[in-house]
Design an enzyme around this catalytic site. Structure first.
Site, PDB file in Angstrom:
ATOM      1  CG  ASN A  22      77.389  47.241  17.944  1.00  0.00           C
ATOM      2  OD1 ASN A  22      77.754  48.397  17.276  1.00  0.00           O
ATOM      3  ND2 ASN A  22      76.744  46.294  17.313  1.00  0.00           N
ATOM      4  CG  ASP A  73      76.422  52.761   6.617  1.00  0.00           C
ATOM      5  OD1 ASP A  73      76.076  53.822   6.200  1.00  0.00           O
ATOM      6  OD2 ASP A  73      76.910  52.420   7.660  1.00  0.00           O
ATOM      7  CG  HIS A 122      78.023  49.496  14.132  1.00  0.00           C
ATOM      8  ND1 HIS A 122      76.988  49.116  14.267  1.00  0.00           N
ATOM      9  CD2 HIS A 122      77.988  50.987  14.103  1.00  0.00           C
ATOM     10  CE1 HIS A 122      75.863  50.097  14.380  1.00  0.00           C
ATOM     11  NE2 HIS A 122      76.501  51.190  14.056  1.00  0.00           N
ATOM     12  CD  GLU A 152      76.467  45.612  13.455  1.00  0.00           C
ATOM     13  OE1 GLU A 152      76.796  46.265  14.178  1.00  0.00           O
ATOM     14  OE2 GLU A 152      75.102  45.715  13.139  1.00  0.00           O
TER      15      GLU A 152
HETATM   16  C1  F6R Z   1      75.954  55.382   9.555  1.00  0.00           C
HETATM   17  C2  F6R Z   1      76.814  54.212  10.077  1.00  0.00           C
HETATM   18  C3  F6R Z   1      76.709  54.063  11.375  1.00  0.00           C
HETATM   19  C4  F6R Z   1      76.488  55.163  12.529  1.00  0.00           C
HETATM   20  C5  F6R Z   1      76.431  54.708  13.955  1.00  0.00           C
HETATM   21  C6  F6R Z   1      76.104  55.655  14.961  1.00  0.00           C
HETATM   22  O1  F6R Z   1      76.382  55.711   8.002  1.00  0.00           O
HETATM   23  O2  F6R Z   1      77.524  53.860   9.356  1.00  0.00           O
HETATM   24  O3  F6R Z   1      77.926  53.352  11.936  1.00  0.00           O
HETATM   25  O4  F6R Z   1      77.621  56.051  12.395  1.00  0.00           O
HETATM   26  O5  F6R Z   1      75.474  53.634  14.035  1.00  0.00           O
HETATM   27  O6  F6R Z   1      74.688  56.056  14.676  1.00  0.00           O
HETATM   28  P1  F6R Z   1      73.940  57.342  15.304  1.00  0.00           P
HETATM   29  O7  F6R Z   1      74.736  58.485  14.870  1.00  0.00           O
HETATM   30  O8  F6R Z   1      72.661  57.376  14.707  1.00  0.00           O
HETATM   31  O9  F6R Z   1      74.303  57.057  16.801  1.00  0.00           O
END
Ligand code: F6R
Length: 498
Positions: free
Chosen positions: A138, A67, A140, A145
């Site tokens: 959450n 992403d 995701h 989401e």
């Molecule tokens: C990042 C992504 C997100 C993160 C998730 C956890 O490329 O797609 O899904 O993996 O938000 O983020 P952290 O590792 O910062 O807690």
């Protein structure tokens, strides 16, 4: 889903690194799916170290990032393109033409075509071999989401207020956090051949529990991973703190291609059949696991033939049968398994096919009576005609649409000293120590009439020792790496569900 609980973040990063390195070693032109965020930072540091130590070459690896924030160009310090450049790509030899990250500064009107093209590029590359994922608080994955469709593909999405808040830590003000992102969809992620989810820290404990122990639910996008057949979750103790079950198994750290059992963690409360084509095959091939299984399961050795064709001096057919059956009974006491004699017709048959049909009926009756959960059979490449016929009889009793049945039988194919597995023929290891080996040797030696001719006890011990000595080094830990010792002796199996 395989769950590996590790002590801390450092261990998590190292374990994830092992998986990525193993993937690239095995397939130098692998396609990797990569994530950003805090969680994979340690993994990328370890990969840079591995590259600097000349342990890995990324020049043929293709990458697709999950992403990117919509509206941020690659030069923006908070863009994921910048993150990847700083943390991994700029420090290693990934080639820029092999790197794919959704372009955050794509024009609004071009975004849908751009996303379609991203999907096509992934397909053109042959699909993602190994996808790395972090997990949002959450639930995701990527920026899919809660509420995202399980069929979603790469697209422009609105970030939830929860995600915007969680990511504000990287920006100087909440208002600066982009409100939208381009993300691979849940289906895009799901199509990856293998998926590794990294989960670290107490603030992920709830999301981790929902993923690992919760149900399939659109409100929890990560729950789609429950349906995938090759997902490894690497989770540290803090993030595992809300899990109800205990998943920690130090062996799984090195368990890449194989499931490793020890006498203490074998299946229990099962009914188990061991198909022994000749009276002595069971103990010679898998005496160790039989003796360990019989402690907590009902184990029956199905002695398919009488084995009278094996020469015993000065004895006629009937006497030989009696000798061999007595030996089996002696062996059964040592191993804790109860013998059932099938007296297969095929052993003496002129018309093999019709004899096998009759034997199938006989075996079916026994199978229906005992309803075994697990059946041990000789492996498919074992060429001995008696072993092959025995296998056939057993497999003939499988229902035609067995894959539709509620409960499936586990088939454990075993090797013997005369028909050993090649490297890719097995997926399961039983690791055991000297005391279990001694029981196996004693059981084999109870087949006096056979051991006096051929030293099957020596052959079986040598094979188990050779397996135990070589496999941890070569296959469990990876070539050139040191593997832990997990038992001196191994028996090997190919386990399938039919
Ligand atoms: C990042 C992504 C997100 C993160 C998730 C956890 O490329 O797609 O899904 O993996 O938000 O983020 P952290 O590792 O910062 O807690």
């Amino acid at each position: 889903m395989k769950i590996i609980v590790v002590d801390n973040y450092n261990e998590l990063s190292k374990t994830a690194t092992d998986y990525v390195l193993a993937q690239v070693w095995e397939k130098p032109n692998s396609v990797l799916g990569l994530a950003t965020g805090s969680t994979p930072v340690g993994l990328y540091k370890e990969l840079v170290k591995a590259y600097q130590a000349e342990r890995v070459n990324f020049s043929r690896v293709k990458t697709f990032n999950l992403d990117e924030y919509f509206g941020l160009g690659a030069q923006h310090k908070q863009s994921y393109a910048y993150f990847m450049q700083k943390r991994l790509f700029g420090e290693t030899n990934f080639k820029s033409e092999n790197i794919n990250i959704p372009q955050g500064n794509t024009l609004n009107k071009e975004v849908s075509g751009y996303c379609k093209n991203y999907e096509q590029q992934i397909s053109k590359a042959g699909g993602i071999d190994l996808q790395i994922l972090g997990l949002g608080q959450n639930g995701h994955i990527g920026f899919n989401e809660p509420g995202s469709s399980f069929n979603s593909l790469t697209r422009l999405v609105d970030l939830s207020s929860n995600t915007i808040k969680a990511n504000a830590r990287f920006f100087s003000h909440l208002n600066e956090v982009p409100k939208q992102a381009i993300t691979m969809g849940l289906e895009t992620i799901f199509k990856s051949k293998k998926i590794i989810v990294l989960i670290s820290g107490e603030n992920k404990a709830l999301a981790a529990a929902r993923l690992i122990e919760g149900s399939l639910d659109k409100k929890n996008p990560s729950s789609i991973l429950k349906l995938h057949n090759d997902v490894v979750v690497i989770i540290d103790k803090a993030a595992a703190s809300k899990l109800k079950k205990n998943y920690s198994s130090p062996l799984s750290l090195v368990d890449k291609k194989f499931k490793v059992y020890t006498p203490d963690d074998l299946p229990n409360n099962k009914t188990i059949f061991v198909i022994s084509p000749h009276p002595d095959d069971a103990s010679i091939s898998l005496g160790a696991i039989i003796s360990a299984l019989s402690r907590k399961n009902k184990v029956y050795t199905i002695i398919m033939t009488t084995g009278y064709r094996s020469f015993i001096e000065d004895k006629d057919k009937e006497q030989r049968i009696k000798i061999r059956e007595d030996e089996v009974i002696e062996e059964g006491i040592i191993l804790g398994a109860k013998p059932i004699f099938l007296h297969a017709d095929f052993y003496d048959a002129k018309d093999l096919d019709s004899a096998i049909t009759r034997d199938t009926k006989k075996f079916k009756k026994i199978r229906e009576e005992y309803k075994p959960d697990i059946i041990f059979i000789p492996h498919s490449k074992d060429q001995h005609p008696t072993h092959q016929a025995s296998r056939k009889v057993v497999l003939n009793t499988q229902p035609t649409f067995s894959w539709l049945a509620d409960s499936k039988t586990e088939f454990w194919e075993y090797e013997g000293p005369w028909a050993i597995f090649n490297e890719n023929d097995f997926n399961t290891i039983f690791a055991f120590s000297h005391d279990v080996m001694n029981v196996k040797i004693k059981a084999i030696q109870s087949q006096h009439s056979q051991v006096s001719r051929t030293r099957f006890d020596v052959a079986a011990e040598t094979l188990a020792k050779l397996r135990g000595a070589l496999i941890p080094e070569q296959s469990l830990a990876g070539f050139g790496k040191k593997g832990p010792r997990i038992g001196e002796y191994f028996e090997l199996f190919k386990v399938t569900f039919k």
